[in-house]
Design a protein around this motif. Structure first.
Motif, mmCIF file in Angstrom:
data_model
loop_
_atom_site.group_PDB
_atom_site.id
_atom_site.type_symbol
_atom_site.label_atom_id
_atom_site.label_comp_id
_atom_site.label_asym_id
_atom_site.label_seq_id
_atom_site.Cartn_x
_atom_site.Cartn_y
_atom_site.Cartn_z
ATOM 1 N N GLU A 75 -3.573 -24.302 7.496
ATOM 2 C CA GLU A 75 -3.871 -25.380 8.430
ATOM 3 C C GLU A 75 -3.582 -24.975 9.868
ATOM 4 N N ASN A 78 -6.601 -22.784 10.683
ATOM 5 C CA ASN A 78 -7.914 -23.442 10.637
ATOM 6 C C ASN A 78 -7.757 -24.893 10.179
ATOM 7 N N ALA A 81 -10.816 -31.033 10.636
ATOM 8 C CA ALA A 81 -11.109 -31.931 11.750
ATOM 9 C C ALA A 81 -10.670 -33.358 11.447
ATOM 10 N N ALA A 112 -2.765 -33.452 15.387
ATOM 11 C CA ALA A 112 -3.749 -33.309 16.458
ATOM 12 C C ALA A 112 -3.111 -33.894 17.720
ATOM 13 N N LYS A 175 -12.777 -35.523 18.603
ATOM 14 C CA LYS A 175 -12.620 -34.075 18.650
ATOM 15 C C LYS A 175 -11.223 -33.716 19.135
ATOM 16 N N THR A 176 -10.725 -32.617 18.625
ATOM 17 C CA THR A 176 -9.427 -32.100 19.066
ATOM 18 C C THR A 176 -9.660 -30.769 19.760
ATOM 19 N N PRO A 177 -9.282 -30.635 21.032
ATOM 20 C CA PRO A 177 -9.511 -29.376 21.747
ATOM 21 C C PRO A 177 -8.862 -28.194 21.018
ATOM 22 N N GLU A 178 -9.450 -27.052 21.175
ATOM 23 C CA GLU A 178 -8.904 -25.848 20.557
ATOM 24 C C GLU A 178 -7.492 -25.578 21.096
ATOM 25 N N GLY A 179 -6.590 -25.246 20.206
ATOM 26 C CA GLY A 179 -5.217 -24.979 20.598
ATOM 27 C C GLY A 179 -4.352 -26.223 20.714
ATOM 28 N N SER A 180 -4.914 -27.395 20.371
ATOM 29 C CA SER A 180 -4.165 -28.644 20.504
ATOM 30 C C SER A 180 -3.672 -29.161 19.152
ATOM 31 N N TRP A 181 -3.301 -28.243 18.281
ATOM 32 C CA TRP A 181 -2.690 -28.602 17.008
ATOM 33 C C TRP A 181 -1.278 -28.026 16.975
ATOM 34 N N GLN A 182 -0.347 -28.770 16.373
ATOM 35 C CA GLN A 182 1.010 -28.244 16.244
ATOM 36 C C GLN A 182 1.621 -28.697 14.918
#
Length: 282
Positions: A75, A78, A81, A112, A175-182
């Protein structure tokens, strides 16, 4: 010669006795062997069962831990969404659109952080009359959120050039911007308790929804919460919604009163709460 013969006979006699003694101690079916053999087998089987059980337990724990680690790694690399699984809207007389969406995060380990909702309104001919993106708070893993907002401020003007054109259709995407997951271990479930105080008509024609909301813990470091009143049709589908930001402290009930101006007819409503960080409100 006689002495030699006697010595030889005596030696042979001793050897025969020794051989007879050794053979008798190993005779199959003797009482000692009959008792000892099953005990030895039972002990060996018990040891094997114990070892197998310990290995199975250790293997199960390792397998579950490995699966959790594998899920977290997958996760993080990748993430799936976010999904809008239900939505609804209605247009006010000025062309502005009040809407609400139901958002789910299917991931088990990642949040997200900065998702945005895109709202596209179109006229009867399919022409785009407004296309807006709205920033929302983070969506914790394995959690469902309800968001209500207003859109249409950028809509093209109507025929009298003073009011916005009303859309015939409104589409939503998140949508979740790239790099905005933690990665996080926090989840929304069972954190908020809402005590619905009911809905009443006001003197100026709006609906007033009141009640209290209590957070059992602080999520995302937020000391505020958003309360969303979601209007539903007879089938339980979203028609629209209204929200308000309230100050909350873990374990303490906070009052809310939400005014719904121009609300359409609805069959029922539901009230939900979620964390609201100060930076999200700015």
């Amino acid at each position: 010669m006689g002495m030699v013969a006697l010595s030889g006979l005596f030696a042979l006699s001793l050897a025969g006795c020794a051989a007879s003694s050794t053979e008798s101690s190993a005779v199959p079916g003797s009482p000692e062997q009959t008792q000892a053999a099953p005990q030895a087998v039972e002990q060996a089987d018990a040891q094997k069962d114990q070892q197998a059980g310990e290995q199975a337990a250790q293997g199960g724990a390792v397998t579950a831990e490995s699966a959790d680690e594998a899920t977290a790694e997958q996760e993080a690399a990748n993430p799936a969404a976010l999904q809008i699984v239900d939505s609804g809207w209605f247009a006010a007389d000025n062309g502005m659109v009040d809407f609400a969406v139901k958002v789910q995060n299917p991931n088990k380990t990642v949040e997200a952080v900065d998702p945005v909702i895109e709202v596209v309104g179109k006229d009867d001919a399919g022409n785009v009359i407004f296309d807006e993106t709205i920033e929302t708070p983070g969506v914790l893993p394995d959690s469902t959120y309800y968001y209500s907002y207003v859109a249409g401020s950028t809509a093209s003007k109507g025929t009298d050039s003073t009011t916005s054109a009303k859309p015939a259709t409104v589409d939503f995407a998140i949508k979740t911007p790239e790099g905005s997951w933690q990665a996080t271990g926090q989840k929304l479930a069972d954190v908020y308790a809402v005590a619905d105080g009911g809905a009443a008509d006001t003197e100026f024609g709006a609906k007033e929804f009141t009640g209290t909301v209590t957070a059992s813990e602080q999520l995302d470091g937020a000391d505020q919460s958003r309360v969303d009143v979601i209007l539903l049709d007879k089938d339980g589908k979203i028609e629209g919604g209204y929200f308000k930001i309230v100050d909350t402290e873990p374990g303490q009930a906070a009052d809310y009163d939400i005014y719904a101006v121009g609300a359409p007819e609805f069959a029922s409503y539901a009230v939900y709460a979620s964390p609201w960080a100060e930076e999200a409100a700015e």
